[in-house]
Design an enzyme around this catalytic site. Structure first.
Site, PDB file in Angstrom:
ATOM      1  CD  GLU A   1      -3.053   0.940   0.337  1.00 20.21           C
ATOM      2  OE1 GLU A   1      -2.438   1.747  -0.386  1.00 20.21           O
ATOM      3  OE2 GLU A   1      -4.282   1.013   0.503  1.00 20.21           O
ATOM      4  CG  ASP A   2      -1.109   4.735  -1.347  1.00 19.78           C
ATOM      5  OD1 ASP A   2      -1.760   4.093  -0.491  1.00 19.78           O
ATOM      6  OD2 ASP A   2      -1.662   5.489  -2.173  1.00 19.78           O
TER       7      ASP A   2
ATOM      8  NE  ARG B   1      -3.021   8.359  -9.011  1.00 21.35           N
ATOM      9  CZ  ARG B   1      -3.659   7.908  -7.938  1.00 21.35           C
ATOM     10  NH1 ARG B   1      -2.985   7.417  -6.926  1.00 21.35           N
ATOM     11  NH2 ARG B   1      -4.977   7.950  -7.867  1.00 21.35           N
TER      12      ARG B   1
ATOM     13  CG  PHE C   1      -3.882  15.090   1.630  1.00 23.90           C
ATOM     14  CD1 PHE C   1      -4.772  14.092   1.992  1.00 23.90           C
ATOM     15  CD2 PHE C   1      -3.523  15.215   0.289  1.00 23.90           C
ATOM     16  CE1 PHE C   1      -5.308  13.235   1.037  1.00 23.90           C
ATOM     17  CE2 PHE C   1      -4.063  14.362  -0.671  1.00 23.90           C
ATOM     18  CZ  PHE C   1      -4.958  13.382  -0.294  1.00 23.90           C
TER      19      PHE C   1
ATOM     20  CG  ASP D   1      -5.642   8.698   6.399  1.00 23.92           C
ATOM     21  OD1 ASP D   1      -5.023   9.325   7.262  1.00 23.92           O
ATOM     22  OD2 ASP D   1      -6.642   9.168   5.813  1.00 23.92           O
TER      23      ASP D   1
HETATM   24  P1  IMP Z   1      -7.699   4.710   4.849  1.00 25.47           P
HETATM   25  O1  IMP Z   1      -8.754   3.738   4.492  1.00 25.47           O
HETATM   26  O2  IMP Z   1      -8.282   5.936   5.525  1.00 25.47           O
HETATM   27  O3  IMP Z   1      -6.551   4.140   5.642  1.00 25.47           O
HETATM   28  O4  IMP Z   1      -7.172   5.330   3.504  1.00 25.47           O
HETATM   29  C1  IMP Z   1      -6.266   4.720   2.727  1.00 25.47           C
HETATM   30  C2  IMP Z   1      -6.223   5.362   1.358  1.00 25.47           C
HETATM   31  O5  IMP Z   1      -6.558   6.757   1.395  1.00 25.47           O
HETATM   32  C3  IMP Z   1      -4.814   5.330   0.845  1.00 25.47           C
HETATM   33  O6  IMP Z   1      -4.547   4.125   0.176  1.00 25.47           O
HETATM   34  C4  IMP Z   1      -4.776   6.537  -0.065  1.00 25.47           C
HETATM   35  O7  IMP Z   1      -5.256   6.191  -1.328  1.00 25.47           O
HETATM   36  C5  IMP Z   1      -5.722   7.524   0.580  1.00 25.47           C
HETATM   37  N1  IMP Z   1      -4.995   8.513   1.413  1.00 25.47           N
HETATM   38  C6  IMP Z   1      -4.949   8.585   2.756  1.00 25.47           C
HETATM   39  N2  IMP Z   1      -4.159   9.595   3.176  1.00 25.47           N
HETATM   40  C7  IMP Z   1      -3.677  10.155   2.053  1.00 25.47           C
HETATM   41  C8  IMP Z   1      -2.755  11.260   1.816  1.00 25.47           C
HETATM   42  O8  IMP Z   1      -2.206  11.917   2.717  1.00 25.47           O
HETATM   43  N3  IMP Z   1      -2.501  11.537   0.507  1.00 25.47           N
HETATM   44  C9  IMP Z   1      -3.046  10.854  -0.531  1.00 25.47           C
HETATM   45  N4  IMP Z   1      -3.892   9.812  -0.344  1.00 25.47           N
HETATM   46  C10 IMP Z   1      -4.204   9.478   0.932  1.00 25.47           C
HETATM   47 MG    MG Z   2      -4.195   3.775  -1.888  1.00 23.33          MG
END
Ligand code: IMP
Ligand code: MG
Length: 174
Positions: free
Chosen positions: A97-98, A163, A150, A101
């Site tokens: 994963e990138d 990206r 962010f 969050d």
């Molecule tokens: P989660 O389900 O809230 O953990 O979100 C995960 C996804 O939200 C990541 O795989 C990203 O695609 C997106 N995301 C969360 N934080 C960021 C950020 O700071 N920048 C860009 N994308 C984010």
């Molecule tokens: Mg993602």
């Protein structure tokens, strides 16, 4: 309102850390084969660089889930947009994963993958924002823990932009 990107982690920082994680993964999976599952689109840049640093045999697959719209907040809705091409039965799955969050996307995804009979499922993320966690997720490999900002670059987007930046930056709005 104009957008500006402030560098948080340089290209050198990221490359160095990816090498380290690649070495660690290669040691941990010695004598095993790893099936990398990339979460599109954000995980793709990280996966390619990481895969090149892993010295045990690797196979790859991709899936795409949606949890975000065009803004910076989680919708809490996780939908499979593209499923894996191959079965993960009896494979050592390492999800790439990138960023983690809130943890909603990964917690859903990991449960779903575990229900498909893999030998093992582990998680590797380039970035982690622990302060933002809503759902508990066990992260096995983390590139960097970052503050609650962010970020974009190295696969991460803001409204599908940035990206392709070769570093991690924070989006600032003036
Ligand atoms: P989660 O389900 O809230 O953990 O979100 C995960 C996804 O939200 C990541 O795989 C990203 O695609 C997106 N995301 C969360 N934080 C960021 C950020 O700071 N920048 C860009 N994308 C984010
Ligand atoms: Mg993602």
């Amino acid at each position: 309102m104009t957008e500006r990107i402030e560098v948080l982690l340089t290209e050198e920082d990221v490359d160095k850390r990816i090498r380290e994680i690649g070495e660690q993964i290669s040691r941990d999976y010695a004598d095993k084969q790893i099936h990398l599952v990339c979460v599109l689109k954000g995980g793709s840049f990280f996966m390619c660089e990481l895969a090149k640093r892993i010295t045990v045999p690797v196979s790859l697959d991709f899936m795409s889930v949606s949890s975000y719209g065009g803004d910076t907040k989680s919708s809490g809705v996780v939908k499979i947009v593209k499923d894996l091409d191959e079965s993960i039965e009896n494979k050592n799955v390492l999800v790439i994963e990138d960023i983690v969050d809130s943890g909603r996307t990964l917690s859903y995804l990991l449960e779903m993958l575990k229900s498909r009979g893999p030998a093992d499922v582990k998680l590797c993320t380039l970035l982690d924002k622990p302060e933002r966690r809503v759902v508990d997720v066990k992260v096995d490999y983390t590139g960097f823990q970052i503050p609650d900002e962010f970020v974009v670059g190295y696969g991460l987007d803001y409204d599908q932009k940035y990206r392709n930046l070769p570093y991690i930056g924070v989006v600032k709005f003036d």
